[in-house]
Design an enzyme around this catalytic site. Structure first.
Site, mmCIF file in Angstrom:
data_model
loop_
_atom_site.group_PDB
_atom_site.id
_atom_site.type_symbol
_atom_site.label_atom_id
_atom_site.label_comp_id
_atom_site.label_asym_id
_atom_site.label_seq_id
_atom_site.Cartn_x
_atom_site.Cartn_y
_atom_site.Cartn_z
ATOM 1 N N SER A 56 0.792 -1.237 0.000
ATOM 2 C CA SER A 56 0.000 0.000 0.000
ATOM 3 C C SER A 56 0.819 1.279 0.000
ATOM 4 O O SER A 56 0.247 2.372 -0.111
ATOM 5 C CB SER A 56 -0.959 0.008 1.204
ATOM 6 N N LYS A 78 0.171 3.919 -2.613
ATOM 7 C CA LYS A 78 -0.794 5.019 -2.507
ATOM 8 C C LYS A 78 -0.120 6.381 -2.347
ATOM 9 O O LYS A 78 -0.785 7.417 -2.486
ATOM 10 C CB LYS A 78 -1.753 4.759 -1.348
ATOM 11 N N SER A 91 -5.803 3.618 4.601
ATOM 12 C CA SER A 91 -5.238 2.859 3.482
ATOM 13 C C SER A 91 -6.320 2.168 2.663
ATOM 14 O O SER A 91 -6.186 1.013 2.252
ATOM 15 C CB SER A 91 -4.225 1.822 3.988
#
Length: 391
Positions: free
Chosen positions: A65, A68, A125
């Site tokens: 993640s 991102k 997230s």
């Protein structure tokens, strides 16, 4: 301009190494693996990009993640360009709502503001929020991913390839600790982002019948002084990953660790790297973001001259106790520029030198875009110049 270049010399303390090879000097000095459980790690000072520690920093690994960070960067850049507003509504598609893993449980057709989507991405997230934002900005997830890879190339991220905007596992989705530090540093130029990445908790749909409590996946924002971001990551393949930033006494650090065995070890090693840097280094601010460094004449420009500015804070980094008279700073501008000139065009550099050798550079940009002047304006300027030359 009368001279091909202009030099402005200042004796200022600066200890910086702008390439991976130079960064390894500190690793050699330490002779200690400060992130022994990480597959890859890097520690940099954000203003200068100085590498204070690295370990396998260019190895291609799944970023999970942490991906991102690039999604948030493209959103913040769209806001800066005026193409997106925090109050704009983002509609969730069936595809975005179908994302698994960490999510904020968006429903198909649900609308949420850009600001709330950023909270969902930065704090919780949310994989669904990342895809919804991607589709809003580019029309489709695929088109947005193309923009991600284009931006990565522009930033010099040589060991990165994105397949999606949220970091869900894919064989051809990878990055490196160094590349993650680069895009993290770029994101932090948008200072407003830490309002979200530095929040420990918040709410979405607070005044509705379906409120959602957000708790930051990066626990260091609560438990380490100065931490205000950036992004965690985990998949069974990537293990526990983190790009973290902390600021104390005008010095901002970025630490990236990939492939840690668990969150406790990950947070401990990141904290140790921050402790090392804060205990051994200090910074001296030189320019604030947007400060005017000099002016340049613009040939055939609608404006005859333009201010040259820094796009980021410029600081001088030294070891504590370092003699400040060992380093020189030189500002070198392009000999001449011709309209049209874009705000994003590099028109000069600040060079940091030690013993005549360059150890760092900072790009300089026009304060604004300068369009080409019309023919009538050019003729008037030429006439005025001829008259002055005969006086």
């Amino acid at each position: 301009m009368k001279r091909l270049s202009r030099f402005f010399l200042f004796t200022l303390a600066f200890l910086t190494f702008f390439s991976s090879s130079a960064g390894s000097v500190f690793a050699a000095e330490n002779k200690v693996d400060m992130a022994p459980h990480a597959k890859s790690a890097v520690l940099i000072e954000a203003d200068s990009g100085t590498i204070l520690y690295e370990k396998n920093a260019n190895e291609k690994l799944p970023p999970a993640s942490i991906t991102k960070v690039m999604t948030m960067l493209l959103a913040m850049e769209a806001i800066e360009r005026g193409e997106l507003k925090l109050t704009d509504k983002v509609r969730t598609s069936e595809h975005a709502a179908s994302m698994g893993g960490s999510q904020i449980f968006l429903q198909p057709g649900e609308e949420m503001s850009v600001e709330d989507m950023l909270k969902g991405i930065a704090i919780a997230s949310g994989n669904d929020a990342a895809v919804a934002m991607a589709e809003h900005l580019a029309g489709t997830e695929e088109a947005f991913v193309a923009k991600m890879n284009e931006r990565a190339k522009q930033l010099g991220m040589k060991n990165t390839h994105f397949v999606n905007p949220n970091g869900l596992p894919s064989p051809d989705h990878y990055s490196s600790a160094m590349d993650i530090a680069i895009m993290s540093r770029e994101l932090l130029k948008h200072e407003h982002i830490t309002k979200y990445t530095g929040s420990y908790q918040d709410y979405l749909r607070k005044d509705s019948s379906n409120p959602f409590w957000l708790v930051n996946t990066n626990r260091l924002v609560r438990f380490y002084q100065g931490v205000d971001g950036l992004k965690t990551g985990y998949t069974s393949e990537a293990k526990y990953c983190l790009t973290a930033t902390a600021k104390r006494n005008n010095m901002r650090l970025i630490t990236v660790v990939l492939g840690e065995p668990d969150t406790k070890t990950r947070n401990a090693e990141v904290s140790g790297l921050f402790d090392y840097a804060f205990n051994h280094f200090q910074v001296y601010p030189v320019y604030k973001k947007g400060d005017v460094v000099q002016q340049l004449m613009v040939d055939k420009g609608r404006d005859a001259k333009v201010n040259i500015v820094t796009s980021q804070t410029v600081s001088l980094l030294t070891k504590k106790g370092e003699n400040p008279d060992m380093y020189n700073k030189e500002v070198v501008l392009t000999p001449s520029i011709k309209a049209p000139v874009k705000k994003t065009d590099v028109v000069g550099h600040i060079f940091i030198k030690k013993d005549g050798k360059e150890v760092a550079r900072v790009d300089l940009f026009p304060e604004k875009t300068v369009d080409q002047a019309g023919l009538w304006e050019i003729l008037k300027r030429t006439t005025r110049a001829i008259v002055v030359s005969y006086q």
